[in-house]
Design an enzyme around this catalytic site. Structure first.
Site, PDB file in Angstrom:
ATOM      1  N   TRP A 170       0.816  -1.215   0.000  1.00  0.00           N
ATOM      2  CA  TRP A 170       0.000   0.000   0.000  1.00  0.00           C
ATOM      3  C   TRP A 170       0.848   1.262   0.000  1.00  0.00           C
ATOM      4  CZ3 TRP A 170      -4.547  -0.260  -1.856  1.00  0.00           C
ATOM      5  CH2 TRP A 170      -5.246  -1.475  -1.774  1.00  0.00           C
ATOM      6  N   ASP A 190      -1.228   7.095   6.047  1.00  0.00           N
ATOM      7  CA  ASP A 190      -2.344   6.209   5.706  1.00  0.00           C
ATOM      8  C   ASP A 190      -2.459   5.186   6.828  1.00  0.00           C
ATOM      9  OD1 ASP A 190      -4.126   4.341   4.759  1.00  0.00           O
ATOM     10  OD2 ASP A 190      -2.928   3.735   3.034  1.00  0.00           O
ATOM     11  N   LYS A 214     -12.525  -0.961   7.638  1.00  0.00           N
ATOM     12  CA  LYS A 214     -11.703  -1.898   8.395  1.00  0.00           C
ATOM     13  C   LYS A 214     -12.043  -1.860   9.895  1.00  0.00           C
ATOM     14  CE  LYS A 214      -8.070  -1.689   4.922  1.00  0.00           C
ATOM     15  NZ  LYS A 214      -8.087  -3.083   4.469  1.00  0.00           N
TER      16      LYS A 214
END
Length: 415
Positions: free
Chosen positions: A165, A238, A262
């Site tokens: 990511w 992030d 999440k």
């Protein structure tokens, strides 16, 4: 416990998934991990050991997203879905510029600020598009301010690499500026990273970006080296995989953001916290409206266009549920205890199971990612058998990406 593929491993199944309701309140988990590894289950596909107590059997959701949600919250949503607050209307059909939805937005922000202890000099936004849209919005908003050169393309941003990511965020930023990678793994695996003091940071960079936890290999910064960030350089994070799992000092960040699906809600929304001085009109020329923080920040009630109304409401209810249980200290303790159950099992299996990330400073509490022995040859067949058995049991999304070996990895997600 005798495994179905004929190997023995020292473990106590009940110690891992016994008392699941306390350790896995969202997943409503089971006592099994694969086949008879964590003891057998009766019915195919529905393996909730609390069937009698909760009144329903539920699948075991170990997905990296959308993640399992608290059953109590789902039942409340079900109850109020058609008739929200006795108003004879569903949130899904509610006008997004009505007072009813403004109330939901305000309550969601209030719960988020309370949960995360967000200072007053930060704005909170529930942006559309998940975290991926912010991969582009961040350079568009932060690089567009006046600098030494009028051409934004020549500006630099520092990006910490620690997995899949962080690569996605880097690639998006490359379209708008020069990306300086402060560290690099030539094998592109990122099972560990160099100490922060050894990072190569461009001090002329406009900001520094890092990914708090990478779901692919089970990497998480347990202690980020804040001291290496140059003075005055905004730190951008992030935190999709771990925001909401432990207390965070928001004041250390210029921007911190997380996909909602999440730890907070379902898909469609990005929880974004931005220091107010970083929201300006001087954005990158050509910045789309959906990426323009100032456009949203100056809109009535911070609603510029249609929000994902259902996801915002779901997040409000989940955060109320989290606060009722003691907030982030409770969930940090929960994350430590339940991840350690699995790490202890792996580490004490005499090499039968093997994690990829072994430095405790970088082991994720959200995902435990491992393989069987080498993951090669006959061991690759065992990995596949493990994954096949979890599928037969109705477990969701236990398969992860290959990580330097031919076989898929095994990933247990614990949002």
């Amino acid at each position: 416990v005798k495994l179905s593929f004929g190997c023995s491993c020292l473990l106590d199944p009940s110690s891992l998934f016994g008392g699941v309701r306390g350790l896995f309140p969202m997943a409503c988990g089971s006592r099994a991990v694969a086949g008879r590894l964590f003891a057998g289950l009766g019915r195919r596909g529905v393996s909730n050991t609390f069937q009698a107590e909760l009144g329903t059997g539920r699948i075991v959701n170990l997905s990296a997203g959308s993640a399992a949600l608290p059953l109590e919250v789902l039942e409340k949503v079900q109850k109020e879905f058609v008739n929200w607050n006795g108003k004879a209307i569903s949130v899904c059909e509610m006008g997004y510029r009505t007072q009813n939805f403004y109330d939901i937005m305000e309550q969601a922000e209030d719960r988020f600020r309370t949960l995360m202890k967000i200072p007053d000099n930060y704005d909170v936004h529930f942006f559309n598009g998940g975290a991926t849209l912010q991969f582009a919005a961040i350079p568009m908003n932060l690089l567009g301010r006046p600098g030494n050169r009028k051409t934004t393309h020549y500006k630099t941003a520092n990006y910490v690499r620690n997995g899949h990511w962080s690569e996605k965020a880097r690639d998006e930023a490359r379209m708008y500026c020069h990306v300086h990678e402060v560290n690099n793994d030539p094998d592109d695996l990122y099972f560990t990273v160099p100490d922060g003091k050894n990072w190569d940071i461009d001090k002329k960079g406009v900001y520094m970006h890092y990914t708090a936890a990478d779901t692919r290999q089970g990497f998480e910064f347990q202690e980020f080296p804040y001291e290496v960030v140059p003075e005055g350089m905004p730190l951008v994070c992030d935190a999709s995989a771990n925001l909401g799992s432990k207390p965070v000092d928001i004041s250390k960040y210029g921007v911190i953001y997380a996909a909602a699906h999440k730890n907070f809600s379902t898909s469609g929304v990005c929880y974004t916290v931005i220091r107010k001085d970083l929201i300006t009109e001087d954005v990158l020329p050509g910045t789309p409206t959906m990426c323009n923080w100032n456009r949203f920040g100056t809109a009535p009630n911070k609603v510029w266009t249609v929000p994902v109304t259902f996801s915002v409401w779901m997040g409000q209810l989940v955060m109320e549920w989290m606060l009722e249980r003691g907030g982030l200290p409770y969930f940090e303790d929960l994350a430590i205890r339940r991840s350690n159950l699995l790490y202890d099992l792996v580490d004490n299996s005499s090499g039968f199971y093997r994690c990829f990330v072994n430095d405790v400073r970088y082991r994720s509490r959200m995902q435990v990612v491992f393989t069987i022995r080498t993951g090669l040859g006959k061991d690759e067949a065992l990995v596949q058998k493990f994954l096949d058995e979890t599928e037969e049991l109705g477990w969701l999304d236990v398969r992860s990406h290959p990580l330097g070996i031919p076989s898929d990895a095994i990933r247990i997600t614990m949002y």
